[in-house]
Design an enzyme around this catalytic site. Structure first.
Site, PDB file in Angstrom:
ATOM      1  N   ALA A  61       0.867  -1.170   0.000  1.00 27.18           N
ATOM      2  CA  ALA A  61       0.000   0.000   0.000  1.00 27.18           C
ATOM      3  C   ALA A  61       0.909   1.226   0.000  1.00 27.18           C
ATOM      4  O   ALA A  61       2.089   1.136   0.329  1.00 27.18           O
ATOM      5  CB  ALA A  61      -0.857  -0.008   1.248  1.00 27.18           C
ATOM      6  N   GLY A 100       0.475  -5.147   0.741  1.00 25.61           N
ATOM      7  CA  GLY A 100      -0.708  -5.133  -0.125  1.00 25.61           C
ATOM      8  C   GLY A 100      -0.424  -5.706  -1.503  1.00 25.61           C
ATOM      9  O   GLY A 100      -1.319  -6.241  -2.156  1.00 25.61           O
ATOM     10  N   GLU A 103      -0.811  -9.300  -1.065  1.00 20.43           N
ATOM     11  CA  GLU A 103      -2.245  -9.594  -0.848  1.00 20.43           C
ATOM     12  C   GLU A 103      -2.985  -9.590  -2.196  1.00 20.43           C
ATOM     13  O   GLU A 103      -3.811 -10.465  -2.454  1.00 20.43           O
ATOM     14  CB  GLU A 103      -2.820  -8.584   0.139  1.00 20.43           C
ATOM     15  CG  GLU A 103      -2.301  -8.797   1.562  1.00 20.43           C
ATOM     16  CD  GLU A 103      -2.560  -7.642   2.494  1.00 20.43           C
ATOM     17  OE1 GLU A 103      -3.027  -7.893   3.625  1.00 20.43           O
ATOM     18  OE2 GLU A 103      -2.290  -6.493   2.104  1.00 20.43           O
ATOM     19  N   GLU A 123       4.455  -5.688   7.143  1.00 21.86           N
ATOM     20  CA  GLU A 123       3.677  -4.649   7.823  1.00 21.86           C
ATOM     21  C   GLU A 123       4.114  -4.420   9.272  1.00 21.86           C
ATOM     22  O   GLU A 123       4.077  -3.287   9.749  1.00 21.86           O
ATOM     23  CB  GLU A 123       2.185  -5.017   7.781  1.00 21.86           C
ATOM     24  CG  GLU A 123       1.496  -4.751   6.456  1.00 21.86           C
ATOM     25  CD  GLU A 123       1.669  -5.870   5.433  1.00 21.86           C
ATOM     26  OE1 GLU A 123       0.981  -5.845   4.409  1.00 21.86           O
ATOM     27  OE2 GLU A 123       2.528  -6.760   5.642  1.00 21.86           O
TER      28      GLU A 123
HETATM   29  N1  T1G Z   1       4.655   3.355  -0.104  1.00 22.94           N
HETATM   30  C1  T1G Z   1       5.124   4.564  -0.490  1.00 22.94           C
HETATM   31  N2  T1G Z   1       6.411   4.809  -0.896  1.00 22.94           N
HETATM   32  C2  T1G Z   1       7.236   3.755  -0.887  1.00 22.94           C
HETATM   33  C3  T1G Z   1       6.824   2.456  -0.485  1.00 22.94           C
HETATM   34  C4  T1G Z   1       5.463   2.273  -0.076  1.00 22.94           C
HETATM   35  N3  T1G Z   1       4.974   1.081   0.308  1.00 22.94           N
HETATM   36  N4  T1G Z   1       7.890   1.636  -0.572  1.00 22.94           N
HETATM   37  C5  T1G Z   1       8.911   2.384  -1.025  1.00 22.94           C
HETATM   38  N5  T1G Z   1       8.526   3.651  -1.214  1.00 22.94           N
HETATM   39  C6  T1G Z   1       9.353   4.759  -1.732  1.00 22.94           C
HETATM   40  C7  T1G Z   1      10.512   5.115  -0.804  1.00 22.94           C
HETATM   41  O1  T1G Z   1      10.115   6.027   0.175  1.00 22.94           O
HETATM   42  C8  T1G Z   1      11.516   5.714  -1.780  1.00 22.94           C
HETATM   43  O2  T1G Z   1      11.128   7.043  -2.033  1.00 22.94           O
HETATM   44  C9  T1G Z   1      11.293   4.915  -3.044  1.00 22.94           C
HETATM   45  O3  T1G Z   1       9.988   4.328  -2.920  1.00 22.94           O
HETATM   46  C10 T1G Z   1      12.274   3.812  -3.221  1.00 22.94           C
HETATM   47  O4  T1G Z   1      12.287   3.037  -2.027  1.00 22.94           O
HETATM   48  C11 T1G Z   1      -2.840  -3.245   3.405  1.00 22.94           C
HETATM   49  C12 T1G Z   1      -1.134  -1.518   4.531  1.00 22.94           C
HETATM   50  C13 T1G Z   1      10.220  -2.160  -1.998  1.00 22.94           C
HETATM   51  C14 T1G Z   1      12.097  -3.304  -0.939  1.00 22.94           C
HETATM   52  O5  T1G Z   1       6.554  -2.159   3.846  1.00 22.94           O
HETATM   53  O6  T1G Z   1      10.681  -2.325   1.670  1.00 22.94           O
HETATM   54  O7  T1G Z   1       0.894  -2.848   2.258  1.00 22.94           O
HETATM   55  O8  T1G Z   1      13.102   8.238  -1.122  1.00 22.94           O
HETATM   56  O9  T1G Z   1      14.705   3.470  -1.469  1.00 22.94           O
HETATM   57  O10 T1G Z   1      15.910   0.048  -1.632  1.00 22.94           O
HETATM   58  O11 T1G Z   1      -1.453  -4.915   4.108  1.00 22.94           O
HETATM   59  O12 T1G Z   1      11.146   0.243  -0.564  1.00 22.94           O
HETATM   60  O13 T1G Z   1      12.946   7.738  -3.558  1.00 22.94           O
HETATM   61  O14 T1G Z   1      11.383   9.392  -2.482  1.00 22.94           O
HETATM   62  O15 T1G Z   1      13.373   1.678  -0.244  1.00 22.94           O
HETATM   63  O16 T1G Z   1      14.917  -0.533  -3.886  1.00 22.94           O
HETATM   64  C15 T1G Z   1       4.033  -2.807   3.032  1.00 22.94           C
HETATM   65  C16 T1G Z   1       8.262  -0.965   1.882  1.00 22.94           C
HETATM   66  C17 T1G Z   1       3.298  -1.523   3.095  1.00 22.94           C
HETATM   67  C18 T1G Z   1       7.515  -2.216   1.689  1.00 22.94           C
HETATM   68  C19 T1G Z   1      12.475  -1.311  -2.423  1.00 22.94           C
HETATM   69  N6  T1G Z   1       5.193  -2.652   2.185  1.00 22.94           N
HETATM   70  N7  T1G Z   1       9.264  -0.731   0.875  1.00 22.94           N
HETATM   71  O17 T1G Z   1      13.646  -1.016  -1.782  1.00 22.94           O
HETATM   72  O18 T1G Z   1      14.013   1.367  -2.637  1.00 22.94           O
HETATM   73  S1  T1G Z   1       1.965  -1.667   4.216  1.00 22.94           S
HETATM   74  C20 T1G Z   1       6.379  -2.339   2.668  1.00 22.94           C
HETATM   75  C21 T1G Z   1      10.428  -1.434   0.880  1.00 22.94           C
HETATM   76  C22 T1G Z   1       0.766  -2.515   3.370  1.00 22.94           C
HETATM   77  C23 T1G Z   1      -1.415  -3.697   3.429  1.00 22.94           C
HETATM   78  C24 T1G Z   1      -0.484  -2.779   4.163  1.00 22.94           C
HETATM   79  C25 T1G Z   1      11.439  -1.033  -0.139  1.00 22.94           C
HETATM   80  C26 T1G Z   1      11.502  -1.977  -1.382  1.00 22.94           C
HETATM   81  P1  T1G Z   1      12.190   8.136  -2.291  1.00 22.94           P
HETATM   82  P2  T1G Z   1      13.650   2.401  -1.499  1.00 22.94           P
HETATM   83  P3  T1G Z   1      14.725  -0.048  -2.522  1.00 22.94           P
END
Ligand code: T1G
Ligand code: NAD
Length: 649
Positions: A61, A100, A103, A123
Site C-alpha cells: 500500500a 498489499g 495480498e 507490515e
Molecule cells: N509506499 C510509499 N512509498 C514507498 C513504499 C510504499 N509502500 N515503498 C517504497 N517507497 C518509496 C521510498 O520512500 C523511496 O522514495 C522509493 O519508494 C524507493 O524506495 C494493506 C497496509 C520495496 C524493498 O513495507 O521495503 O501494504 O526516497 O529506497 O531500496 O497490508 O522500498 O525515492 O522518495 O526503499 O529498492 C508494506 C516498503 C506496506 C515495503 C524497495 N510494504 N518498501 O527497496 O528502494 S503496508 C512495505 C520497501 C501494506 C497492506 C499494508 C522497499 C523496497 P524516495 P527504497 P529499494
C-alpha cells in the site's frame, strides 16, 4: 501512474506502471478495479496476467497515504474483486511483492515468480498488521506455521522458498511476461484450483499458539504489532474467513493510528531520506573501485570485512609483520563467524579473504580510491599515518579517519589536498552495525562528502552527516545518557532498577549492563586524557569503579558482579560500598516509566543542543543515529520523535 491492458489472444495482460515501487495508491487501486470490469466483460479473454513495470512488483500500500482518511476502493475489496473475477488472474512477480502487493497476488488464482523475486508481509515493520487479508489468505496457501513466521517477523521469502511452502505456484528464469503467458495458457487446460479464500487451513494445537506467543513476545521487546499479527493468524485458523478478515481489518485500522506505527513510519521515511540527502542531490560521488584500510584491529578488520561484503578489493596496512598476521586472522575470524551463522558459504568466505591483500608497505595503496584509517586513538599515531597516506595515495583518493573522539581537523593538518579528507565513523562490529557517521571538515569538498554517502549506500549502512564536536552525535548523546543514569544513582535509584527501566522501554540492555559489556575503561581513559590535557572533568561514579579495578565483564565486575565465565549481571555489594558516599539524596521510589522518560528526556535535550549548534542537520538524523548505533528501540522512533510533544524547556 498507469494501468494498461493488452491482449495476447485469449490471455490479457494488465501492466501497472507507478514508479518508484508500484505502491498501491488510490489511483492505482481504481485502475485495477476498472480493469477487472473491463476484462470480465470481454468474452474473448479467458485469463489475465498481472504484471508490473519498473524494478519491482507492487511493494505494498502507499505508506504516504497512511496519515490520510482511507478512500475507495479499499484494498481488501479490490483483492476480493480480483479473486471473484470471472476469469482467473495470474500474478507475475518480479522484485518484491510486499504487503498489499502480495495480498493482491493472493487474490489471484495463481502466482508465478521470477527466480530473483521475493514475497512478504513486512507490515509489522511499520507497526501494523496486513490490512487486506494477508493474515487470512497466507495460512490457506502455506499453512499456519509459515504464515506466522512471515507476518510476525516481516521477513520476505525468496522465490525458491516461496515455491517450497506454497506461496507461489511456479518459479521461472526466462522472460517473465512470456513465461507467465505460457503458464496461463497451460492453466486453462486444467481444472482451476479453488480461490485462496475457499481453501482450508490445517488445524494446529493450542500448544503451538502458546509457544508462538512466548517466542514472538520475547522477540518484539515491546513492539505491539507482531503479537497482534499472531492473533490475526490464529483467528484465521479458528474462525471463518469473513470473521477473520473483519478482525484483521479492525486490528489494522487500530494500529495504523497508533503511536508505534507513527514512529515506525517516521523511521521508514527518515532512513530513505538519509541515503540520498537533498543537499547532495546534484553532487556526483567519486568512483569507488578499490579500498584500503590502515589498522587491522577491532574496527579495521570489521571495516575491511564490510568493504569485502560489498565486493570491493581491499588493501590492509598494519605496522609490522606480526600485526599484519593478526589483522588477517581478525578478518578470517569474521568470515568464519559468517559461515557458522549460515550467512556465508565456505566458498564465499574464501572469496572474501582472497580479495584482501595485507602488508606494511603503503605503496600498495597507490591505486586505491578510498582509504579508511582505524589505528590507535592517539593524535600522533593518526597524523603519522596520514602523512604516509599523503605520500602514497593518488591526490584524488578519498582519505578517511574512523576516530571516535579526536578532532578530524587536527588529524588532517598538513595533509596535501585536504578537500579529500573526511571522518567516517563506523560502529563496532563495523561489518554488522548499520550506522555510519560522516564528518566533513571545513576543507572537505562536496564530492568527497557525496562519496562518503555513496560508500554508506554501497555498504548497506545508514549514513548520517555529523558536525565536529566531542563525540560527534552518537557518543555525545551517549555521554549525556550515561551522566543521566549516574545522576539517578546519586539520587538513590538502584542500578538494576535503572537498567530494568531501560529494558522495559525497549532497549536490549540498560546503560550499566551495556557499559559492563563494552568496558568502563574506554570512557575512563578518554576522561583521564581530557584531565591530563587540563580540562575540568568531574569525577564520575564510573571512574570510582575503574580506579577500584572494576572495568566490566572483562574484569569479572563493573557495575555488577559476574560469576567466572558467566555474563548474567549480579547486584554487587562492593559497588554499593564503593558508591555509598556518592548518594546525594534518597528520592521517592521512581516508577520505571519515569526513570526511562528522564533518561530519554536527557538524550533529547542533548539532541536539541546538537541541532542548535548545527552538529546534526535534522532531528530524524539523531533518531537514526540512536536507533542504528545505540540500540534505541525502533518502534519508539528515536529520542527526538519520542519526545516531540514535550514542552520546550
Ligand atoms: N509506499 C510509499 N512509498 C514507498 C513504499 C510504499 N509502500 N515503498 C517504497 N517507497 C518509496 C521510498 O520512500 C523511496 O522514495 C522509493 O519508494 C524507493 O524506495 C494493506 C497496509 C520495496 C524493498 O513495507 O521495503 O501494504 O526516497 O529506497 O531500496 O497490508 O522500498 O525515492 O522518495 O526503499 O529498492 C508494506 C516498503 C506496506 C515495503 C524497495 N510494504 N518498501 O527497496 O528502494 S503496508 C512495505 C520497501 C501494506 C497492506 C499494508 C522497499 C523496497 P524516495 P527504497 P529499494
Ligand atoms: P585496536 O587497538 O583494536 O586496533 C588498532 C590497530 O591499529 C592495531 O591492530 C594496531 O596494530 C594498528 N596500528 C597502530 N598503529 C599503526 C600504524 N602506524 N600503522 C598501521 N597500523 C597501526 O583499536 P580499535 O578498537 O580498532 O580502534 C581503532 C580506531 O577506531 C580508534 O580511533 C577508535 O577510537 C576507533 N573506534 C573504535 C570503536 C570500538 O568500538 N572499538 C568504535 C568506533 C571507532
Amino acid at each position: 501512474m498507469t494501468v494498461s491492458i493488452a491482449r495476447h489472444g485469449e490471455i490479457a495482460t494488465v501492466t501497472i506502471d507507478n514508479p518508484p515501487v508500484n505502491a498501491l495508491g488510490q489511483a492505482l487501486r481504481r485502475g485495477l478495479w476498472d480493469a477487472v470490469a473491463e476484462l470480465d466483460a470481454d468474452p474473448a479473454v479467458r485469463a489475465v496476467v498481472l504484471l508490473c513495470a519498473g524494478r519491482t512488483f507492487i511493494a505494498g500500500a502507499d505508506v504516504s497515504e497512511f496519515g490520510k482518511p482511507p478512500v475507495e476502493p479499499h484494498l481488501p475489496d479490490l483483492v476480493d474483486r480480483i479473486e471473484g473475477a470471472a476469469k482467473p488472474w495470474i500474478a507475475a512477480i518480479h522484485g518484491s511483492a510486499l504487503g498489499g502487493g502480495f495480498e493482491v497476488a493472493m487474490g489471484c488464482r495463481f502466482r508465478v515468480a521470477d527466480e530473483a523475486a521475493s514475497v512478504g508481509l513486512p507490515e509489522v515493520n511499520l507497526g501494523i498488521v496486513p490490512g487486506a487479508s494477508g493474515t487470512v489468505r497466507t495460512p490457506r496457501l502455506a499453512g499456519v506455521a509459515a504464515a506466522v513466521e512471515l507476518v510476525t517477523t516481516g521477513r520476505p521469502a525468496k522465490a525458491a522458498r516461496a515455491l517450497a511452502i506454497g506461496l507461489v505456484d511456479a518459479v521461472v528464469s526466462g522472460d517473465l511476461r512470456t513465461e507467465a503467458l505460457a503458464f496461463a495458457r497451460q492453466a486453462l487446460t486444467r481444472p482451476l484450483p479453488l480461490p485462496v479464500s475457499q481453501r482450508a487451513i490445517a488445524p494446529v494445537d493450542a500448544a503451538f499458539w502458546a509457544e508462538q506467543e512466548t517466542a514472538v513476545a520475547r522477540r518484539s521487546r515491546g513492539a505491539a504489532a507482531p503479537l497482534r499479527a499472531l492473533a490475526c493468524v490464529r483467528m484465521a485458523a479458528e474462525a471463518s474467513f469473513a470473521e477473520a478478515l473483519a478482525h484483521e481489518r479492525a486490528t489494522f485500522l487500530e494500529l495504523r493510528g497508533s503511536e508505534q506505527a507513527a514512529a515506525l513510519r517516521h523511521v521508514f521515511f527518515a532512513e530513505r531520506a538519509a541515503l540520498r540527502p537533498a543537499h547532495l542531490k546534484e553532487v556526483a560521488a567519486l568512483p569507488l573501485r578499490r579500498a584500503g584500510v590502515v589498522g587491522g584491529g577491532t574496527m579495521g578488520a570489521g571495516i575491511a570485512a564490510a568493504l569485502r561484503d560489498a565486493g570491493l578489493p581491499v588493501v590492509l596496512i598494519e605496522r609490522d609483520a606480526g600485526a599484519v598476521a593478526r589483522g588477517l586472522a581478525n578478518l578470517q575470524a569474521i568470515f568464519d563467524g559468517g559461515v557458522r551463522r549460515g550467512k556465508l558459504t565456505e566458498d564465499q568466505a574464501k572469496a572474501r579473504m582472497a580479495g584482501v591483500s595485507a602488508t606494511t608497505d603503503y605503496a600498495a595503496l597507490a591505486d586505491t580510491d578510498l582509504v579508511v584509517e582505524a589505528v590507535f586513538e592517539e593524535i600522533g599515531v593518526k597524523r603519522a599515518v596520514f602523512a604516509e597516506l599523503g605520500r602514497a595515495c593518488r591526490p584524488d583518493a578519498v582519505l578517511a579517519t574512523n576516530t571516535s573522539y579526536l578532532d578530524p581537523r587536527l588529524i588532517a593538518e598538513g595533509l596535501p589536498n585536504p578537500g579529500r579528507f573526511i571522518g567516517l565513523h563506523f560502529f563496532s562490529p563495523a561489518n554488522v552495525m548499520k550506522l555510519l557517521e560522516i564528518i566533513p571538515t571545513p576543507d572537505t569538498t562536496p564530492e568527497t562528502l557525496a562519496t562518503g554517502f555513496a560508500l554508506g549506500r554501497a555498504l548497506g549502512k545508514i549514513p548520517v552527516q555529523a558536525g565536529i564536536c566531542e563525540g560527534f552525535i552518537g557518543n555525545r548523546i551517549l555521554k549525556r545518557y550515561r551522566a543521566a543514569a549516574e545522576a539517578l544513582v546519586r539520587q538513590g535509584v538502584a542500578i538494576a532498577e535503572i537498567d530494568a527501566a531501560a529494558r522495559d522501554y525497549g532497549f536490549a540492555m540498560g546503560p550499566f549492563e551495556a557499559q559492563d559489556l563494552g568496558g568502563l575503561d574506554i570512557a575512563f581513559l578518554q576522561r583521564e586524557g581530557a584531565r591530563a590535557a587540563g580540562q575540568q572533568v568531574p569525577e564520575t561514579l564510573g571512574d570510582i569503579l575503574v580506579r577500584a579495578g572494576r572495568k566490566g565483564q572483562k574484569t569479572g565486575g563493573g557495575w555488577y558482579d559476574y560469576a567466572p565465565g558467566q555474563r548474567r549481571p549480579q547486584p554487587s555489594a562492593e559497588v554499593t560500598e564503593l558508591l555509598a558516599g556518592q548518594r546525594l539524596s534518597a528520592v521517592a521510589p521512581m516508577k520505571r516509566a519515569a526513570i526511562a522518560s528522564q533518561l530519554v528526556g536527557e538524550m533529547a535535550a542533548e539532541g536539541d543542543a546538537i541541532l542548535d549548534q548545527g552538529i546534526a542537520r535534522q532531528g530524524s538524523d539523531i533518531d537514526l543515529v540512536e536507533i542504528h548505533g545505540y540500540g534505541f528501540p525502533r518502534w519508539r522512533g528515536g529520542p527526538m520523535f519520542a519526545t516531540r510533544n514535550r514542552q520546550a524547556p
